[in-house]
Design an enzyme around this catalytic site. Structure first.
Site, PDB file in Angstrom:
ATOM      1  N   GLY A 247      -4.921 -27.194 -19.274  1.00  0.00           N
ATOM      2  CA  GLY A 247      -4.037 -25.894 -18.883  1.00  0.00           C
ATOM      3  C   GLY A 247      -4.470 -24.736 -19.187  1.00  0.00           C
ATOM      4  O   GLY A 247      -3.802 -23.635 -18.920  1.00  0.00           O
ATOM      5  N   PRO A 290      -9.250 -30.342 -20.000  1.00  0.00           N
ATOM      6  CA  PRO A 290      -9.518 -28.933 -19.161  1.00  0.00           C
ATOM      7  C   PRO A 290     -10.157 -29.043 -17.874  1.00  0.00           C
ATOM      8  O   PRO A 290     -11.003 -29.925 -17.811  1.00  0.00           O
ATOM      9  CB  PRO A 290     -10.476 -28.283 -19.983  1.00  0.00           C
ATOM     10  CG  PRO A 290     -11.398 -29.094 -20.608  1.00  0.00           C
ATOM     11  CD  PRO A 290     -10.344 -30.457 -21.049  1.00  0.00           C
ATOM     12  N   GLY A 291      -9.814 -28.395 -16.871  1.00  0.00           N
ATOM     13  CA  GLY A 291     -10.203 -28.474 -15.570  1.00  0.00           C
ATOM     14  C   GLY A 291     -10.589 -26.832 -15.358  1.00  0.00           C
ATOM     15  O   GLY A 291     -11.550 -26.723 -15.120  1.00  0.00           O
ATOM     16  N   ARG A 292      -9.631 -26.213 -15.068  1.00  0.00           N
ATOM     17  CA  ARG A 292      -9.895 -24.673 -14.695  1.00  0.00           C
ATOM     18  C   ARG A 292     -10.885 -24.109 -15.473  1.00  0.00           C
ATOM     19  O   ARG A 292     -11.639 -23.234 -15.203  1.00  0.00           O
ATOM     20  CB  ARG A 292      -8.352 -24.184 -14.592  1.00  0.00           C
ATOM     21  CG  ARG A 292      -8.571 -22.579 -13.849  1.00  0.00           C
ATOM     22  CD  ARG A 292      -7.257 -22.034 -14.368  1.00  0.00           C
ATOM     23  NE  ARG A 292      -6.311 -22.815 -13.958  1.00  0.00           N
ATOM     24  CZ  ARG A 292      -5.498 -22.734 -12.807  1.00  0.00           C
ATOM     25  NH1 ARG A 292      -5.873 -21.723 -12.083  1.00  0.00           N
ATOM     26  NH2 ARG A 292      -4.337 -23.299 -12.395  1.00  0.00           N
ATOM     27  N   ARG A 329      -4.960 -20.343  -2.622  1.00  0.00           N
ATOM     28  CA  ARG A 329      -4.182 -20.013  -3.755  1.00  0.00           C
ATOM     29  C   ARG A 329      -3.381 -18.872  -3.600  1.00  0.00           C
ATOM     30  O   ARG A 329      -2.440 -18.651  -4.508  1.00  0.00           O
ATOM     31  CB  ARG A 329      -5.086 -19.994  -5.211  1.00  0.00           C
ATOM     32  CG  ARG A 329      -6.089 -21.312  -5.377  1.00  0.00           C
ATOM     33  CD  ARG A 329      -6.503 -21.432  -6.832  1.00  0.00           C
ATOM     34  NE  ARG A 329      -5.540 -21.184  -7.705  1.00  0.00           N
ATOM     35  CZ  ARG A 329      -5.289 -20.454  -8.500  1.00  0.00           C
ATOM     36  NH1 ARG A 329      -5.921 -19.312  -8.432  1.00  0.00           N
ATOM     37  NH2 ARG A 329      -4.294 -20.544  -9.496  1.00  0.00           N
ATOM     38  N   TYR A 333       0.375 -19.653  -4.393  1.00  0.00           N
ATOM     39  CA  TYR A 333       1.111 -19.096  -5.606  1.00  0.00           C
ATOM     40  C   TYR A 333       1.029 -17.664  -5.923  1.00  0.00           C
ATOM     41  O   TYR A 333       1.212 -16.983  -6.722  1.00  0.00           O
ATOM     42  CB  TYR A 333       0.089 -19.828  -6.935  1.00  0.00           C
ATOM     43  CG  TYR A 333      -0.310 -21.249  -6.805  1.00  0.00           C
ATOM     44  CD1 TYR A 333       0.606 -22.137  -6.835  1.00  0.00           C
ATOM     45  CD2 TYR A 333      -1.782 -21.161  -6.855  1.00  0.00           C
ATOM     46  CE1 TYR A 333      -0.002 -23.306  -6.699  1.00  0.00           C
ATOM     47  CE2 TYR A 333      -2.111 -22.604  -6.555  1.00  0.00           C
ATOM     48  CZ  TYR A 333      -1.066 -23.888  -6.518  1.00  0.00           C
ATOM     49  OH  TYR A 333      -1.623 -24.999  -6.383  1.00  0.00           O
ATOM     50  N   CYS A 360      -4.757 -18.887  11.885  1.00  0.00           N
ATOM     51  CA  CYS A 360      -3.554 -18.255  12.705  1.00  0.00           C
ATOM     52  C   CYS A 360      -2.344 -18.260  11.991  1.00  0.00           C
ATOM     53  O   CYS A 360      -1.482 -19.164  11.791  1.00  0.00           O
ATOM     54  CB  CYS A 360      -3.415 -19.192  13.877  1.00  0.00           C
ATOM     55  SG  CYS A 360      -4.055 -18.304  15.407  1.00  0.00           S
ATOM     56  N   GLU A 361      -2.192 -17.547  11.127  1.00  0.00           N
ATOM     57  CA  GLU A 361      -1.088 -17.456  10.017  1.00  0.00           C
ATOM     58  C   GLU A 361      -0.993 -16.219   9.200  1.00  0.00           C
ATOM     59  O   GLU A 361      -2.077 -15.793   8.529  1.00  0.00           O
ATOM     60  CB  GLU A 361      -1.178 -18.767   9.055  1.00  0.00           C
ATOM     61  CG  GLU A 361      -0.127 -18.747   8.044  1.00  0.00           C
ATOM     62  CD  GLU A 361       0.308 -19.883   7.539  1.00  0.00           C
ATOM     63  OE1 GLU A 361      -0.224 -20.890   7.919  1.00  0.00           O
ATOM     64  OE2 GLU A 361       0.728 -19.998   6.161  1.00  0.00           O
ATOM     65  N   TYR A 390     -10.023 -25.399  -8.067  1.00  0.00           N
ATOM     66  CA  TYR A 390      -8.595 -25.464  -7.139  1.00  0.00           C
ATOM     67  C   TYR A 390      -8.997 -24.637  -5.823  1.00  0.00           C
ATOM     68  O   TYR A 390      -7.977 -23.904  -5.217  1.00  0.00           O
ATOM     69  CB  TYR A 390      -7.486 -25.164  -7.608  1.00  0.00           C
ATOM     70  CG  TYR A 390      -7.166 -25.892  -8.993  1.00  0.00           C
ATOM     71  CD1 TYR A 390      -6.938 -27.298  -8.916  1.00  0.00           C
ATOM     72  CD2 TYR A 390      -7.193 -25.414 -10.422  1.00  0.00           C
ATOM     73  CE1 TYR A 390      -6.803 -28.002  -9.963  1.00  0.00           C
ATOM     74  CE2 TYR A 390      -6.903 -26.234 -11.380  1.00  0.00           C
ATOM     75  CZ  TYR A 390      -6.572 -27.461 -11.339  1.00  0.00           C
ATOM     76  OH  TYR A 390      -6.434 -28.398 -12.340  1.00  0.00           O
TER      77      TYR A 390
END
Ligand code: LLP
Length: 432
Positions: A247, A290-292, A329, A333, A360-361, A390
């Site tokens: 985190g 840890p990832g991020r 992302r 978020y 298309c958004e 991510y």
């Protein structure tokens, strides 16, 4: 610059000393770049701090949901750290990279029976058990196979972090883990200790992702260690492993805070040792996931500019050849990024525009209110920094866009580690 591996030379953006405009030409866009030197540097920072303050029983586990492909597990294997996986897909990718699965921890709030069987058959190190249903399935499958399985139990300490709503995981009403405060976690320990094939080693928690708060890991640890002492009092069970989850936040934009990992781990280790002393407990082996903070700043995405739309008195758009399919992302978020016009780094940036994708958004936005040079035009190269976590792992084929390739940059070498999807890959599973 947002990260020290990003520099400017002769008007071009460089990443880990590579001219990214050359890389865009060589490999095409959209393109994910990953800086292997940076990944290893980030891993070393965790390994060294853990070793220094927790001793050699501590282990860093790379949370591979942040970015999962075969080569990355090879790096973690060489670095001699563990991994966290959350699905048979991540486990399979690790297995096929020859990762030593005894150092793998299998998470998820809802592991299927197939996930559990697969993990057990592959001799996975640990399951991080979320609930009793899962523990009973492990017990049954291990019974059938006459095996024993090490587990940690995931509990929720009731900590609310200041991060994106979707990234909060430590609150009592979370879908993850079993709550300490309601007494359910303590009851669950009793049920698990009765099982014959399941060996409880300790406890896991994870309070959230992209967390910057100063004392959140110490506050969490105080709750966790008090819980370890209740567990000892109630069941005479001594906690051998304490896994605090992942985190730690990373800097995406200039006004994001920064911190020193060594100092952070030092303060945390002191707190954990003091709390264990207070309750007369042995200090458990420490795990962090840890990832991020391992991969985010080791990543960069390159795009080619297409349409530029100016609506006088309203706003401007710079469109690129990727979008929410390779980086969802902002859409998910409202996440912020630092963006650059990589081939015009010396030009004055006085043209404000939203950087948008080709899906298309209307929500297909990479970043809002970015300052570009006023001569930004078709075929220019845009670089978005800090996309290593991510992005690829959450990429999709919306609008049937193929996922980009990943190029690894190591010392003076650039090489493909994930191929670009082709149009044939897009229809590979279709049946007509
Ligand atoms: N351990 C557990 C049990 C986790 O659930 C996570 C992240 C981690 C470790 C690693 O956390 P990190 O160090 O990467 O913050 N897709 C979101 C992030 C979701 C995080 C999910 N769990 C985003 O793009 O912000």
């Amino acid at each position: 610059m947002i990260c020290e591996n990003i520099t400017t030379k002769n008007g071009h953006l460089h990443f880990n000393n590579f001219d990214v405009v050359d890389l865009a030409k060589k490999y095409g866009t959209p393109l994910y770049l990953m800086d292997e030197n940076r990944i290893r540097k980030n891993v070393h920072a965790y390994k060294e701090a853990l070793n220094k303050y927790f001793g050699d029983s501590a282990l860093t586990l790379y949370a591979s949901k942040a970015c999962s492909f075969m080569y990355i597990y090879k790096i973690m294997m060489e670095e001699n750290i563990g991994i966290d996986v959350v699905s048979s897909g991540e486990l399979y990718t690790a297995e096929k990279s020859d990762f030593d699965l005894s150092k793998a921890y299998f998470h998820s709030n809802n592991k299927t029976d197939e996930d559990i069987r697969y993990g057990i058959e592959k001799n996975i190190g640990y399951f991080v058990v979320d609930n009793i249903e899962e523990a009973l399935v492990i017990e049954k499958i291990c019974g059938d196979l006459n095996k024993e399985q090490k587990i940690l139990l995931r509990v929720t300490p009731g900590i609310d972090t200041h991060t994106y709503e979707a990234d909060k995981t430590g609150k009592i009403d979370s879908k993850f883990g079993t709550a300490i405060e309601t007494g359910q976690a303590l009851t669950l320990v009793g049920e698990i200790l009765k099982l014959k094939h399941v060996r409880l080693y300790g406890f896991h928690c994870h309070v959230g992702s992209q967390v910057f708060e100063e004392d959140v890991y110490e506050r969490t640890s105080k709750i966790m260690i008090k819980f370890f002492s209740q567990v000892k009092e109630t069941y005479n069970f001594e906690t051998l492993e304490y896994d605090i989850g992942g985190g730690l936040g990373v800097r995406y934009v200039d006004d994001d805070p920064s911190f020193n990992l060594d100092t952070k781990i030092k303060i945390l280790a002191t707190c954990i040792k003091e709390e264990c002393k207070k309750y007369n407990l042995n200090v458990p082996s420490f795990r962090i996931e840890p990832g991020r903070s391992i991969v985010a700043d080791a990543g960069m995405t390159l795009y080619t500019v297409g349409t530029i739309k100016k609506i006088p008195g309203y706003k401007n758009y710079v469109s690129i050849d990727g979008g929410m399919t390779d980086n969802p992302r902002f859409a998910l978020y409202g996440a912020r990024y630092s963006c650059f016009l990589a081939n015009k780094m010396n030009n004055l940036c006085n043209f404000k525009a939203d950087l948008v994708g080709r899906c298309c958004e209307s929500g297909d936005i990479i970043a809002k209110d970015i300052m570009f040079p006023s001569d930004v035009s078709r075929y220019d190269i845009v670089a978005v920094a800090t996309t290593g976590a991510y992005n690829y792992s959450m990429a999709s084929n919306y609008n049937r866009l193929p996922r980009p390739s990943i190029v690894m940059l190591k010392d003076d070498k650039d090489f493909l580690v994930v191929k670009r999807e082709s149009l044939d890959d897009i229809i590979a599973n279709d049946i007509i």
